[in-house]
Design a protein around this motif. Structure first.
Motif, PDB file in Angstrom:
ATOM      1  N   ASP A 105       7.470   4.343   1.143  1.00  0.00           N
ATOM      2  CA  ASP A 105       6.731   4.102   2.215  1.00  0.00           C
ATOM      3  C   ASP A 105       5.022   4.173   2.479  1.00  0.00           C
ATOM      4  N   ALA A 106       4.697   3.624   3.398  1.00  0.00           N
ATOM      5  CA  ALA A 106       3.200   2.956   3.044  1.00  0.00           C
ATOM      6  C   ALA A 106       2.776   4.190   3.306  1.00  0.00           C
ATOM      7  N   GLU A 107       2.931   5.504   3.313  1.00  0.00           N
ATOM      8  CA  GLU A 107       1.998   6.725   3.079  1.00  0.00           C
ATOM      9  C   GLU A 107       1.868   7.097   1.781  1.00  0.00           C
ATOM     10  N   THR A 108       2.746   6.861   0.755  1.00  0.00           N
ATOM     11  CA  THR A 108       2.751   6.760  -0.390  1.00  0.00           C
ATOM     12  C   THR A 108       2.386   5.847  -1.114  1.00  0.00           C
ATOM     13  N   ARG A 109       2.713   4.728  -0.698  1.00  0.00           N
ATOM     14  CA  ARG A 109       1.532   3.697  -0.955  1.00  0.00           C
ATOM     15  C   ARG A 109       0.064   3.948  -1.439  1.00  0.00           C
ATOM     16  N   ASP A 110      -0.669   4.392   0.298  1.00  0.00           N
ATOM     17  CA  ASP A 110      -1.366   4.431   0.753  1.00  0.00           C
ATOM     18  C   ASP A 110      -2.121   5.850  -0.466  1.00  0.00           C
ATOM     19  N   VAL A 111      -1.459   6.822  -0.906  1.00  0.00           N
ATOM     20  CA  VAL A 111      -1.747   7.446  -1.386  1.00  0.00           C
ATOM     21  C   VAL A 111      -2.781   7.860  -2.784  1.00  0.00           C
ATOM     22  N   LEU A 112      -1.132   6.381  -3.463  1.00  0.00           N
ATOM     23  CA  LEU A 112      -1.737   6.656  -5.047  1.00  0.00           C
ATOM     24  C   LEU A 112      -2.483   5.378  -5.015  1.00  0.00           C
ATOM     25  N   ARG A 113      -2.543   4.026  -4.050  1.00  0.00           N
ATOM     26  CA  ARG A 113      -4.476   3.486  -4.566  1.00  0.00           C
ATOM     27  C   ARG A 113      -5.546   4.425  -3.778  1.00  0.00           C
ATOM     28  N   ALA A 114      -5.126   5.483  -3.571  1.00  0.00           N
ATOM     29  CA  ALA A 114      -6.587   6.179  -3.102  1.00  0.00           C
ATOM     30  C   ALA A 114      -6.923   7.213  -4.164  1.00  0.00           C
ATOM     31  N   PHE A 115      -5.682   7.904  -5.120  1.00  0.00           N
ATOM     32  CA  PHE A 115      -6.069   8.186  -5.557  1.00  0.00           C
ATOM     33  C   PHE A 115      -6.198   7.882  -7.071  1.00  0.00           C
ATOM     34  N   PHE A 116      -5.362   6.966  -7.575  1.00  0.00           N
ATOM     35  CA  PHE A 116      -5.292   6.072  -8.166  1.00  0.00           C
ATOM     36  C   PHE A 116      -6.417   4.776  -9.125  1.00  0.00           C
ATOM     37  N   ASP A 117      -7.441   5.245 -10.274  1.00  0.00           N
ATOM     38  CA  ASP A 117      -7.916   3.617 -10.499  1.00  0.00           C
ATOM     39  C   ASP A 117      -7.152   3.188 -11.913  1.00  0.00           C
ATOM     40  N   GLY A 118      -5.665   1.995 -11.490  1.00  0.00           N
ATOM     41  CA  GLY A 118      -4.672   1.833 -12.443  1.00  0.00           C
ATOM     42  C   GLY A 118      -3.978   2.612 -12.812  1.00  0.00           C
ATOM     43  N   PRO A 119      -4.385   2.951 -14.422  1.00  0.00           N
ATOM     44  CA  PRO A 119      -3.421   4.291 -15.112  1.00  0.00           C
ATOM     45  C   PRO A 119      -3.804   5.224 -14.962  1.00  0.00           C
TER      46      PRO A 119
END
Length: 197
Positions: A105-119
């Protein structure tokens, strides 16, 4: 072979189709020209029933082109399908995208984008739901093992985030892992994450 929404299932099935020595020998026999089942049985040295089974797997994996010339059906390697699969995993960036490409879902995508920088995990969120999303993503990046000794688990986590102590503790507190005498095992919740549940 490609599924526009999520290419992963088709790619996984294609690579599973390649993951057998007999099927690889059959594909090699079909590179230059179409072959019927009898030809393949003789060429590879297996029974016609075995050939039929492997042809079905290869066909479901999207690796074959079929031509019917009654009473025979001829099969040939679909080289374009194979090249497309190899292209999908041809660079580290593509592999990472594929590994995280899932119908989330969009929430999961947004969280992963916000807290991960690549790997790399940049920070662990304070909010519980976001923290769970991040912890589950880090868990998915672990090599699958029946159990993990603490130093080994630390090394795996350190690749993603330097504070392996906190991640380990959060996995235990969140019910993703269980620990006994310095050995960590996936708890039912952790197994469900890795099994896609």
């Amino acid at each position: 072979m490609s599924d526009a929404a999520d290419p992963k299932p088709a790619l996984v099935q294609l690579f599973k189709g390649l993951a057998d020595p007999t099927r690889l020998r059959m594909l090699a026999a079909m590179v230059d020209r179409p072959r019927c089942g009898q030809d393949l049985a003789a060429e590879v040295g297996v029974t016609p029933a075995t050939v039929s089974h492997h042809l079905r797997v290869l066909s479901e994996a999207g690796l074959l082109r079929e031509t019917r010339q009654p009473p025979y059906t001829f099969y040939q390697l679909d080289i374009e399908a194979l090249q497309g699969a190899l292209k999908a995993v041809s660079t580290p960036k593509r592999v990472r995208e594929l590994a995280t490409a899932s119908p989330v879902d969009a929430e999961t995508r947004d969280v992963l984008r916000a807290f991960f920088d690549g790997p790399r995990l940049v920070a662990l969120p304070a909010q519980r739901r976001k923290k769970e999303i991040v912890l589950e993503e880090v868990l998915r990046r672990l090599p699958r093992r029946r159990e993990y000794r603490e130093p080994e688990l630390n090394r795996f986590i350190e690749v993603v985030h330097p504070d392996f102590c906190t991640i380990r503790r959060e996995w235990i507190m969140g019910g993703y892992m269980e620990r006994e005498a310095g050995v960590y095992r996936l708890a039912p919740r952790g197994r469900a994450v890795l099994d896609g549940g």
